[in-house]
Enzyme design. Structure first.
Site, PDB file in Angstrom:
ATOM      1  N   THR A 245       2.218  -0.407  -4.906  1.00 37.28           N
ATOM      2  CA  THR A 245       2.491   0.767  -5.971  1.00 37.28           C
ATOM      3  C   THR A 245       2.690   0.284  -7.398  1.00 37.28           C
ATOM      4  O   THR A 245       2.718   0.881  -8.140  1.00 37.28           O
ATOM      5  CB  THR A 245       4.070   1.383  -5.378  1.00 37.28           C
ATOM      6  OG1 THR A 245       3.686   1.767  -3.958  1.00 37.28           O
ATOM      7  CG2 THR A 245       4.583   2.334  -6.115  1.00 37.28           C
ATOM      8  N   GLU A 246       3.237  -0.858  -7.427  1.00 41.92           N
ATOM      9  CA  GLU A 246       3.757  -1.691  -8.852  1.00 41.92           C
ATOM     10  C   GLU A 246       2.504  -1.709  -9.378  1.00 41.92           C
ATOM     11  O   GLU A 246       2.322  -1.196 -10.754  1.00 41.92           O
ATOM     12  CB  GLU A 246       4.234  -3.143  -8.746  1.00 41.92           C
ATOM     13  CG  GLU A 246       5.847  -2.706  -8.211  1.00 41.92           C
ATOM     14  CD  GLU A 246       5.789  -2.665  -6.704  1.00 41.92           C
ATOM     15  OE1 GLU A 246       4.930  -2.780  -5.923  1.00 41.92           O
ATOM     16  OE2 GLU A 246       6.778  -2.468  -6.195  1.00 41.92           O
ATOM     17  N   GLU A 265      -4.260   4.544  -3.538  1.00 43.47           N
ATOM     18  CA  GLU A 265      -3.713   4.454  -2.030  1.00 43.47           C
ATOM     19  C   GLU A 265      -2.683   3.313  -2.004  1.00 43.47           C
ATOM     20  O   GLU A 265      -3.229   2.375  -2.207  1.00 43.47           O
ATOM     21  CB  GLU A 265      -4.833   4.513  -1.014  1.00 43.47           C
ATOM     22  CG  GLU A 265      -4.255   4.625   0.516  1.00 43.47           C
ATOM     23  CD  GLU A 265      -3.922   3.580   1.217  1.00 43.47           C
ATOM     24  OE1 GLU A 265      -2.577   3.001   1.170  1.00 43.47           O
ATOM     25  OE2 GLU A 265      -4.862   2.888   1.646  1.00 43.47           O
ATOM     26  N   GLU A 396       9.453  -1.684   0.616  1.00 46.63           N
ATOM     27  CA  GLU A 396       8.407  -2.145   1.518  1.00 46.63           C
ATOM     28  C   GLU A 396       8.224  -3.763   1.790  1.00 46.63           C
ATOM     29  O   GLU A 396       7.897  -4.239   0.756  1.00 46.63           O
ATOM     30  CB  GLU A 396       6.794  -1.771   1.130  1.00 46.63           C
ATOM     31  CG  GLU A 396       5.725  -1.737   1.974  1.00 46.63           C
ATOM     32  CD  GLU A 396       4.336  -1.361   1.446  1.00 46.63           C
ATOM     33  OE1 GLU A 396       3.517  -0.943   2.132  1.00 46.63           O
ATOM     34  OE2 GLU A 396       4.255  -1.459   0.022  1.00 46.63           O
TER      35      GLU A 396
END
Length: 791
Positions: A245-246, A265, A396
């Site tokens: 995500t980063e 994604e 995560e």
């Protein structure tokens, strides 16, 4: 004679190693040194770095670190090849994709061993899951290439596509991305993960064997600098990224305002929900497949166990027993359940996060079995006693670590499941199909598996909500990521906004009557929080009225009102259609009034036609409201996958300056038809049509909060909506180049979906540009619910 149960208890798996002979021979044929694959040619190996076996840290091969110049060459080759590849018949592309599928199958064992050497995952997984599914994607998309002209007659390929993938599924991620791109007529610049490039390089050889034209597939290897060069390259028309995500945020910011199509994604923290009536033994096995598959290095891993309180202790006892029997060891042994993590850096990160869980008061349980002395091995881990805010419950971990919590009721289960910034996947275990199908749509995730886990197929789209990214891979919806509607090419430049000169006070009006239109929030006319208003003049300079000057607090209030109106999303398509028909009916009753207002503000001779087309658009989306159905897929499993078109949520809209009524309705109507709630900022120059329109809404049964109208400065209000954590998407269609880029850049914080016009406008009277499935697709997101039979 000893009892059978005693004999069975003492039995253990013997070693069953997979030979690496063919993989080693392939590496030796290349002297274990690889260059880049550009324009169907191999470059000389240069600036080499080692690709290491995670089991022992020993080098497997040396890979070339590509340079910016290398990326330039790859993009140039793809650009030169793209017109001819797109012009090739669908059948021609289908034959080549079919050939690639056959070659992957032919070399399946070599791919499986190579990936295990390079990645560390068990050979059973690469052999039985990754490689067959990779071949399936090329078979599936060969079919789409054959059918493309019939099924998507008004679409064209995007052009040159840059694709960047992670290290957890090297060949499978390649197939997910390259197969649909090629099927649609695009050419590709592909970057495999630095840690796991070998299967992509073997695939490049298959491209040569299959006879793929030069430049259609280009593979550049290296570290993040190579990915950055692809992201920033002006010759790339679309980017497809799978990863953290980063990094996804960085890509969204870097591409803001570039006009590049983007699909992301990203990460996940997926819930695995076990209800008290579930088959607990089956659920345990499903959990093993969910969290310990690929050592937990899976973005959709079921890393959050939510188990109903009445069976929690019984389920956890079964789970610990099963964990004790998991075999951690050589990934080349067919008896191994959990192989090696990809790199020491990953192992260190997981260890630190587990220690953080201990420091925060959680209980950490691991099986007592010994780990291999060398290599990146980490034991399966169970964390209990975590609160919803602990690091382990929210972060995560991307490793073989499970966090367990309990719930009492289905409502609480849904609340816990959605208590995350992610929304990629989830599992629901229950013997009640009624309960399962009630829970699945409530979970904010792009995939829901019922009584199964980690099922994938090329026909079933995969992708997430919220900070798990946007876009889909696989299925019809995944194909659309690599296509552009031809009508987009006909869009005109953004119209220039001509300032209307003020004619001073409107002396013809009766003095002392306040003609300031308020905001429309939660179904009520609301004064602006700022206390200020702004004048609206007609084309002749005459003062027509005033509108409220919206501010951050007004948007905040509108967002709250929109979220309170969740019932609109839950309403049936039939009921939403009826409301849109009522709105059209009531607008028609005031046709002359609206036409006169538009003519007074804009001087447009098409004012009467604008009202006519606005009514027609409302009918169009009333018609679509109960017909924009999903699909039922039949993947190669004993069951079905239901693909549902769900609303995005709360959508903020900056409406076009021109066509002030038609532009508002063309954007708001499709969003409302599919159950979204809308915050609309109307035409900055001509807002009175919108403030008149909310009087129509008051008599049309639209629930308060479904459509909110806030007038004011488009830049300021767009900025607020793009940065708001509870706005799910922002559309900006006023043609402001800088404003559109700012929306995309600010959206990166929460990774909300955006749809912007850039520096171009639309012919709002043309159905091809301004109505139909493109608008509906932007107003929806696909959720795939996997429903097996007989379990």
């Amino acid at each position: 004679m000893r009892p059978l149960n005693e004999i069975l208890a003492t039995m253990d798996y013997g070693p069953s190693p997979e030979t690496t002979r063919e993989a080693q021979a392939w590496l030796d044929r290349h002297q274990r040194r690889f260059g880049l694959f550009i324009d169907n040619q191999w470059s000389e190996p240069a600036a080499l770095f080692a690709s290491r076996n995670p089991v022992d840290g020993e080098p497997v091969a040396e890979i070339t670190q590509a340079s910016v110049d290398d990326v330039d060459r790859a993009v140039a080759a793809a650009r030169a090849a793209q017109p001819a590849w797109a012009a090739l018949s669908g059948h021609g592309r289908a034959r080549l994709l079919y050939a690639l599928a056959r070659l992957i199958q032919k070399h399946a064992r070599l791919f499986a061993v190579l990936e295990t050497l390079d990645n560390g995952k068990p050979i059973r997984e690469t052999r039985d899951i990754d490689i067959p599914l990779a071949a399936r994607h090329f078979y599936y998309h060969a079919g789409w290439a054959q059918l493309l002209s019939q099924e998507f007659p008004d679409h064209r390929p995007v052009g040159v596509v840059g694709q960047i993938v992670p290290w957890n599924f090297p060949l499978l991620m390649l197939s997910w991305k390259i197969a649909p791109a090629l099927a649609c007529g695009n050419t590709v610049v592909f970057k495999p993960a630095e840690f796991t490039s070998l299967s992509a390089l073997l695939f490049a050889e298959l491209c040569q064997q299959a006879g793929l034209p030069a430049g259609v597939v280009n593979i550049v290897t290296g570290d993040g600098m190579v990915g950055e060069a692809i992201v920033n390259h002006p010759g790339i028309d679309k980017l497809a990224f799978t990863g953290s995500t980063e990094v996804g945020r960085l890509i969204r910011r870097a591409t803001a305002g570039s006009g590049k199509k983007l699909s992301l994604e990203l990460g996940g923290k997926s819930p695995f929900i076990v209800f008290e009536d579930a088959d607990l033994d089956a659920a345990v096995e499903g959990l093993v497949d969910s969290i310990w598959f690929n050592q937990g290095q899976v973005c959709c891993a079921g890393s959050r166990l939510l188990v109903q309180e009445s069976v929690e202790q019984r389920f956890l006892a079964k789970l610990r027993t099963r964990m004790d029997r998991l075999i951690v060891g050589s990934p080349l042994d067919k008896s191994t359940d959990i192989g090696a993590l990809v790199d020491p850096v990953q192992k260190q990160r997981i260890s630190e996060l587990v220690q953080t869980a201990r420091d925060e008061g959680c209980t950490v349980w691991q099986p007592s079995g010994a780990l291999p002395e060398r290599g990146c091995f980490y034991p399966p881990t169970l964390i209990t006693g975590a609160s919803t805010s602990t690091t382990a419950a929210q972060t995560e971990i991307f490793g073989p670590v499970l966090v367990a919590m309990s719930f009492r009721t289905p409502v609480e289960a849904v609340q816990l499941a959605n208590n995350t910034v992610y929304g990629l996947a989830s599992c629901v275990w229950t013997e009640s199909i009624s309960l399962a199908l009630d829970i699945a749509p409530q979970i904010k995730a792009g995939v829901v598996w019922i009584n199964t886990a980690n099922q994938f197929d090329a026909a079933c789209g995969f992708g997430g909500y919220r900070e798990s990214g946007f876009g889909r891979e696989g299925g019809r919806e995944g194909l659309l990521e690599y296509l552009v509607a031809c009508a987009e090419d006909a869009r005109p430049p953004a119209p220039s906004v001509v300032a209307v000169a003020s004619g001073g006070p409107d002396v013809g009006s009766v003095p002392g009557i306040d003609r300031t239109a308020k905001h429309y929030i939660g179904g009520k006319q609301v004064r602006p929080d700022s206390g200020y208003s702004q004048p609206v003049h007609g084309v002749d300079g005459r003062l027509l009225g005033e509108v409220a000057a919206g501010s951050r607090k007004d948007i905040r209030n509108a967002v709250e009102a929109a979220h309170k109106q969740s019932g609109w999303a839950a309403a049936s398509g039939h009921n939403r259609a009826q409301v849109l028909y009522y709105i059209a009916e009531n607008l028609a009753a005031r046709h002359a009034e609206f036409a006169a207002r538009i003519a007074a503000m804009t001087g447009d001779a098409n004012a009467v036609r604008e009202v006519d087309v606005s009514i027609e658009r409302l009918f169009t989306y009333a018609a679509w409201a109960d017909k924009y159905d999903g699909a039922v897929h039949q993947p190669p499993m004993h069951g079905i996958t239901a693909a549902l078109n769900e609303p995005v949520g709360v959508i903020g809209m900056i409406c076009p300056t021109e066509s002030p009524l038609l532009g508002l309705i063309s954007l708001a109507a499709p969003a409302l038809a599919l159950g979204n709630r809308v915050i609309a900022v109307p035409s900055a120059a001509h807002p009175l049509s919108a403030t008149d329109f909310y009087q129509v809404l008051d008599t049309s049964d639209l629930p308060g909060g479904a459509l909110n109208i806030v007038t004011g400065d488009a830049d300021e209000l767009a900025r607020v909506m793009a940065g708001h954590g509870d706005v799910d998407a922002v559309w900006r269609h006023d043609g402001s180049v800088a404003g559109c880029a700012e929306v995309e850049r600010l959206s990166a914080d929460t990774l909300k979906r955006t749809w912007v016009s850039g520096g171009r406008g639309r012919d709002w009277f043309d159905d091809r540009q301004s109505a139909g499935r493109t608008f509906l697709a932007h107003a929806s997101q696909v959720k795939n619910i996997w429903i097996p039979y007989g379990v």
